[in-house]
Design a protein around this motif. Structure first.
Motif, short mmCIF file in Angstrom:
data_model
loop_
_atom_site.label_atom_id
_atom_site.label_comp_id
_atom_site.label_asym_id
_atom_site.label_seq_id
_atom_site.Cartn_x
_atom_site.Cartn_y
_atom_site.Cartn_z
N LEU A 1 -10.69 -2.66 2.33
CA LEU A 1 -10.65 -1.26 2.73
C LEU A 1 -10.56 -1.13 4.25
N SER B 1 -2.95 12.40 6.70
CA SER B 1 -4.29 12.29 6.11
C SER B 1 -4.85 13.68 5.84
N ALA C 1 0.83 -1.21 0.00
CA ALA C 1 0.00 0.00 0.00
C ALA C 1 0.86 1.26 0.00
N LEU D 1 0.84 4.18 -2.76
CA LEU D 1 0.68 5.58 -2.36
C LEU D 1 1.81 6.44 -2.91
N LEU E 1 -7.88 5.73 0.14
CA LEU E 1 -7.67 4.32 0.49
C LEU E 1 -8.54 3.41 -0.37
N LEU F 1 -7.05 -1.84 5.32
CA LEU F 1 -6.18 -0.70 5.00
C LEU F 1 -6.37 0.43 5.99
N GLU F 2 -7.62 0.67 6.39
CA GLU F 2 -7.88 1.73 7.37
C GLU F 2 -7.15 1.46 8.68
N PHE G 1 -3.34 2.02 7.96
CA PHE G 1 -2.99 3.43 7.78
C PHE G 1 -3.16 4.22 9.07
N SER H 1 -7.28 0.17 -2.26
CA SER H 1 -8.00 -1.09 -2.02
C SER H 1 -8.38 -1.76 -3.33
N GLY I 1 -7.53 12.13 1.31
CA GLY I 1 -6.89 10.83 1.26
C GLY I 1 -5.60 10.88 2.04
N TYR I 2 -4.63 10.10 1.60
CA TYR I 2 -3.35 10.01 2.31
C TYR I 2 -2.21 10.43 1.41
#
Length: 177
Positions: A39, A57, A13, A17, A28, A42-43, A46, A32, A64-65
């Motif tokens: 998802l 964030s 990930a 990114l 995310l 990933l949350e 992250f 995903s 997003g990130y």
């Protein structure tokens, strides 16, 4: 060392990114979809990466990130440690009680401890920029397809339908009918 999906997914990930960071914050949901990672998983990852300041964030539409530091300043070891992935090949998790009692270390404890040290040194020598450059050299496509979001970036304009009379005379006519 047994690297679990947590560490693998976090590194994957982060590469995704870093590949797309130049376009602004990366959702995310997009990571995903591209990487086939849940998802919600990933949350969780992250959240840990953010607490270790590896990502930042941005909230709201278009949020997003993004990376918390430059990609050449983030190592694979940083990512794995941030998501609580143990880097340990010993049977005792480095506690030197390999037999689970007062008998102390097993005969191969030093072997596995040295392996741990070499793994950490190696993972600390590989930065995110190197992994991104390798992906770009392989010809990875970084076309950023927009992700369908619940909130549209374009306002929805609906015409207003007025059913009330627009003057005193029209009101009088409407009441006499």
């Amino acid at each position: 060392m047994r690297l679990t999906t947590k560490g693998r997914f976090a590194v994957t990930a982060m590469i995704d990114l870093a590949l797309r960071e130049h376009t602004g914050p990366v959702a995310l949901a997009a990571i995903s979809q591209r990487q086939q990672i849940s998802l919600s998983y990933l949350e969780q990852l992250f959240g840990k990466l953010r607490r270790h300041e590896l990502v930042e964030s941005t909230r709201g539409p278009g949020g997003g990130y993004s990376l918390g530091r430059k990609s050449d300043e983030i190592t694979v070891a940083d990512i794995i440690v941030a998501v609580d992935e143990p880097i340990d090949a010993t049977g005792c998790s480095g506690k030197e009680n390999c037999h689970g009692d007062e008998h102390g270390r097993c005969m191969t404890h030093d072997l596995w401890s040295n392996l741990n040290q070499k793994m950490i040194e190696y993972l600390d020598s590989v930065n995110l920029k190197k992994l991104v450059d390798e992906q770009l050299a392989k010809g990875v496509s970084i076309e950023d397809q927009p992700v369908k979001r619940a909130i549209s970036s374009q306002p929805v304009v609906k015409p207003i339908k007025v059913t009330a009379p627009n003057s005193v005379f029209a009101l009088g006519n409407a009441l006499t009918k």
